[in-house]
Design a protein around this motif. Structure first.
Motif, mmCIF file in Angstrom:
data_model
loop_
_atom_site.group_PDB
_atom_site.id
_atom_site.type_symbol
_atom_site.label_atom_id
_atom_site.label_comp_id
_atom_site.label_asym_id
_atom_site.label_seq_id
_atom_site.Cartn_x
_atom_site.Cartn_y
_atom_site.Cartn_z
ATOM 1 N N LEU A 1 0.837 -1.202 0.000
ATOM 2 C CA LEU A 1 0.000 0.000 0.000
ATOM 3 C C LEU A 1 0.871 1.250 0.000
ATOM 4 O O LEU A 1 1.960 1.254 0.586
ATOM 5 N N CYS A 2 0.366 2.314 -0.617
ATOM 6 C CA CYS A 2 1.078 3.582 -0.512
ATOM 7 C C CYS A 2 0.920 4.105 0.923
ATOM 8 O O CYS A 2 0.054 3.669 1.671
ATOM 9 N N THR A 3 1.785 5.038 1.282
ATOM 10 C CA THR A 3 1.804 5.510 2.671
ATOM 11 C C THR A 3 0.467 6.125 3.085
ATOM 12 O O THR A 3 0.140 6.156 4.266
ATOM 13 N N HIS A 4 -0.301 6.619 2.096
ATOM 14 C CA HIS A 4 -1.580 7.268 2.402
ATOM 15 C C HIS A 4 -2.717 6.263 2.594
ATOM 16 O O HIS A 4 -3.814 6.635 2.960
ATOM 17 N N SER A 5 -2.432 4.993 2.300
ATOM 18 C CA SER A 5 -3.494 3.987 2.304
ATOM 19 C C SER A 5 -3.338 2.966 3.424
ATOM 20 O O SER A 5 -4.009 1.949 3.438
ATOM 21 N N VAL B 1 -2.944 1.937 -4.389
ATOM 22 C CA VAL B 1 -2.543 3.316 -4.117
ATOM 23 C C VAL B 1 -3.774 4.213 -4.018
ATOM 24 O O VAL B 1 -4.842 3.900 -4.547
ATOM 25 N N CYS B 2 -3.584 5.348 -3.354
ATOM 26 C CA CYS B 2 -4.672 6.310 -3.167
ATOM 27 C C CYS B 2 -4.898 7.093 -4.465
ATOM 28 O O CYS B 2 -4.086 7.037 -5.388
ATOM 29 N N PRO B 3 -5.993 7.845 -4.553
ATOM 30 C CA PRO B 3 -6.263 8.613 -5.777
ATOM 31 C C PRO B 3 -5.139 9.576 -6.141
ATOM 32 O O PRO B 3 -4.815 9.738 -7.320
ATOM 33 N N GLU B 4 -4.506 10.207 -5.153
ATOM 34 C CA GLU B 4 -3.436 11.161 -5.460
ATOM 35 C C GLU B 4 -2.232 10.458 -6.079
ATOM 36 O O GLU B 4 -1.631 10.942 -7.039
ATOM 37 N N CYS B 5 -1.863 9.295 -5.529
ATOM 38 C CA CYS B 5 -0.737 8.548 -6.102
ATOM 39 C C CYS B 5 -1.082 8.040 -7.489
ATOM 40 O O CYS B 5 -0.222 7.975 -8.370
ATOM 41 N N PHE B 6 -2.340 7.682 -7.710
ATOM 42 C CA PHE B 6 -2.739 7.194 -9.027
ATOM 43 C C PHE B 6 -2.613 8.299 -10.063
ATOM 44 O O PHE B 6 -2.210 8.055 -11.200
HETATM 45 ZN ZN LIG Z 1 -0.878 7.559 -1.887
#
Ligand SMILES: [Zn+2]
Length: 95
Positions: free
Chosen positions: A17-21, A57-62
């Motif tokens: 997972l990305c750090t935001h998720s 990943v979260c929407p921002e990372c996508f």
């Molecule tokens: Zn993210």
């Protein structure tokens, strides 16, 4: 080969997972990638080796990915064991 996937992992699969998720409050929607060959990685906190076919990943990372940032340069935080509909939990430390 890496493919963006609307499919999600099944219960018990290991997911990066990305750090935001991380944790209980997942951003929505998560964007899923599936690796045909499991990605092998080193956990920074204890240097243990993990592997996973999945990255979410979260929407921002996508958006970063869509703008050309390679997946491996996105801020990957940790891996968790996916529990299906339930909130994901942190993978227990390996001993
Ligand atoms: Zn993210």
């Amino acid at each position: 080969m890496t493919a963006f996937s609307k499919k999600q992992p099944t219960r018990g699969e290991n997911v990066m997972l990305c750090t935001h998720s991380l944790g209980d409050n997942k951003p929505s929607p998560l964007h899923w990638f599936y690796f045909d060959n499991a990605a092998v990685f080193v956990r920074p906190h204890d240097s243990s080796i993990g592997e996973s076919h999945w990255l979410a990943v979260c929407p921002e990372c996508f958006v970063l990915f869509q703008m050309g940032t390679p997946l491996e340069q996105l801020p990957i935080g940790a891996d968790e064991v996916w529990l299906g509909d339930e909130p994901a939990i942190l993978k227990p430390e390996m001993s």
